[in-house]
Design a protein around this motif. Structure first.
Motif, short mmCIF file in Angstrom:
data_model
loop_
_atom_site.label_atom_id
_atom_site.label_comp_id
_atom_site.label_asym_id
_atom_site.label_seq_id
_atom_site.Cartn_x
_atom_site.Cartn_y
_atom_site.Cartn_z
N GLN A 1 25.05 -74.83 -1.36
CA GLN A 1 26.45 -74.56 -1.65
C GLN A 1 26.60 -73.84 -2.98
O GLN A 1 27.39 -72.92 -3.11
CB GLN A 1 27.24 -75.87 -1.67
N ASP A 2 25.82 -74.27 -3.98
CA ASP A 2 25.77 -73.52 -5.24
C ASP A 2 24.54 -72.63 -5.18
O ASP A 2 23.48 -73.05 -4.71
CB ASP A 2 25.71 -74.46 -6.45
N ALA A 3 24.65 -71.41 -5.64
CA ALA A 3 23.63 -70.40 -5.39
C ALA A 3 22.27 -70.75 -5.99
O ALA A 3 21.24 -70.30 -5.49
CB ALA A 3 24.11 -69.05 -5.94
N SER B 1 30.41 -62.84 -9.90
CA SER B 1 31.41 -63.73 -9.32
C SER B 1 30.70 -64.74 -8.41
O SER B 1 29.52 -64.58 -8.07
CB SER B 1 32.43 -62.94 -8.50
N GLY B 2 31.43 -65.77 -7.99
CA GLY B 2 30.84 -66.76 -7.09
C GLY B 2 30.36 -66.14 -5.79
O GLY B 2 29.28 -66.46 -5.29
N ARG C 1 37.32 -65.54 -1.96
CA ARG C 1 35.88 -65.29 -1.95
C ARG C 1 35.28 -65.55 -0.57
O ARG C 1 34.34 -64.89 -0.15
CB ARG C 1 35.19 -66.16 -3.00
N SER D 1 31.96 -73.89 -2.15
CA SER D 1 32.40 -73.89 -3.55
C SER D 1 33.29 -72.69 -3.88
O SER D 1 33.70 -72.52 -5.03
CB SER D 1 31.19 -73.89 -4.48
N LEU D 2 33.61 -71.86 -2.86
CA LEU D 2 34.37 -70.64 -3.10
C LEU D 2 35.84 -70.82 -2.73
O LEU D 2 36.16 -71.57 -1.81
CB LEU D 2 33.78 -69.48 -2.29
N ASP D 3 36.72 -70.09 -3.43
CA ASP D 3 38.12 -70.12 -3.04
C ASP D 3 38.32 -69.25 -1.80
O ASP D 3 37.40 -68.57 -1.33
CB ASP D 3 39.01 -69.66 -4.20
N ARG E 1 27.15 -64.16 -6.41
CA ARG E 1 26.00 -65.05 -6.56
C ARG E 1 25.49 -65.52 -5.20
O ARG E 1 24.28 -65.59 -4.97
CB ARG E 1 26.35 -66.25 -7.45
N GLN E 2 26.41 -65.85 -4.29
CA GLN E 2 25.98 -66.31 -2.98
C GLN E 2 25.29 -65.18 -2.20
O GLN E 2 24.30 -65.42 -1.50
CB GLN E 2 27.16 -66.86 -2.17
#
Length: 224
Positions: free
Chosen positions: A82-84, A133-134, A166, A161-163, A137-138
């Motif tokens: 979920q986090d890169a 940006s998020g 995103r 974890s992204l809005d 990163r993904q």
């Protein structure tokens, strides 16, 4: 084909799951706490089943009766969290190359070019993760996983974890991965809309048990 038939006790929680999938994207759907991450951690080799078997393309990765357990680093399975989880001290180019080097693979400039173009990250190569940006990163995390030349890609709520903005940015790249990369994926999510767009088969999980398996029509709210 991915075959999973496992039992695992985790404290007071237990998983008993059995399915076989030949889908390009197998969606693991369920609420938080359903056991989705524990299940893909077993597929990845990070968690060992108490009983059962896991096999990929005819190769047994786990089989309790035969005392087989292939270590995670030998399974050739890519994992995107979920986090890169990019390395902050490395630029994007170095982060992309990390999986290849860790797996001691020969450099493949043609594949790297294809992956960079597929994910549209050519303009990011000299940046460090702190300047991304998020969503960017993904995309780099997807690229790093692909460049390790996996035979299966596990994605554990990669948009969680992204809005919303995103998520809309990233979804087309995931669809391109599905259609162009030709690597089967297991995609974990509790978002029905994501899975309707991406998945070709669905495994519905509730309290560690599979409650439904089939096409996207098994998802809540899908037309009969």
């Amino acid at each position: 084909m991915l075959r999973v038939d496992v039992v695992k006790q985790l404290g007071e929680f237990s998983i008993e799951a059995s399915f076989s999938s030949e889908g390009r994207v197998t969606g693991l759907f369920g609420a938080s706490g359903a056991g989705k991450t524990s299940l893909i951690n077993m597929i990845a080799g990070l968690l060992r089943p108490d009983r059962g078997i896991i096999a990929l393309d005819g190769e047994t990765l786990d089989e309790s009766a035969a005392h087989i357990h292939i270590p995670a680093h030998r399974r050739r399975i890519g994992y995107v969290f979920q986090d890169a989880r990019l390395f902050p001290h490395l630029d994007v180019r170095q982060n992309l190359d990390y999986g290849r080097r860790m797996n001691r693979l020969a450099d493949d400039p043609a594949q790297r070019k294809r992956v960079v173009e597929l994910l549209d990250i050519g303009g990011l190569l000299d940046r460090r993760p702190g300047r991304l940006s998020g969503g960017e990163r993904q995309r780099v995390a997807f690229g790093r996983a692909l460049l390790s030349k996996p035979r299966l890609l596990l994605l554990d709520e990669p948009l969680g974890s992204l809005d919303e903005g995103r998520k809309v940015e990233i979804l087309p790249y995931l669809i391109r991965l599905r259609d162009e990369a030709r690597i089967p994926m297991v995609y974990v999510s509790h978002d029905v809309a994501e899975l309707r767009q991406l998945a070709t088969q669905i495994v519905m999980l509730r309290r560690g048990r599979i409650t439904a398996f089939g096409g996207v029509k098994v998802l809540p709210g899908a037309p009969a």
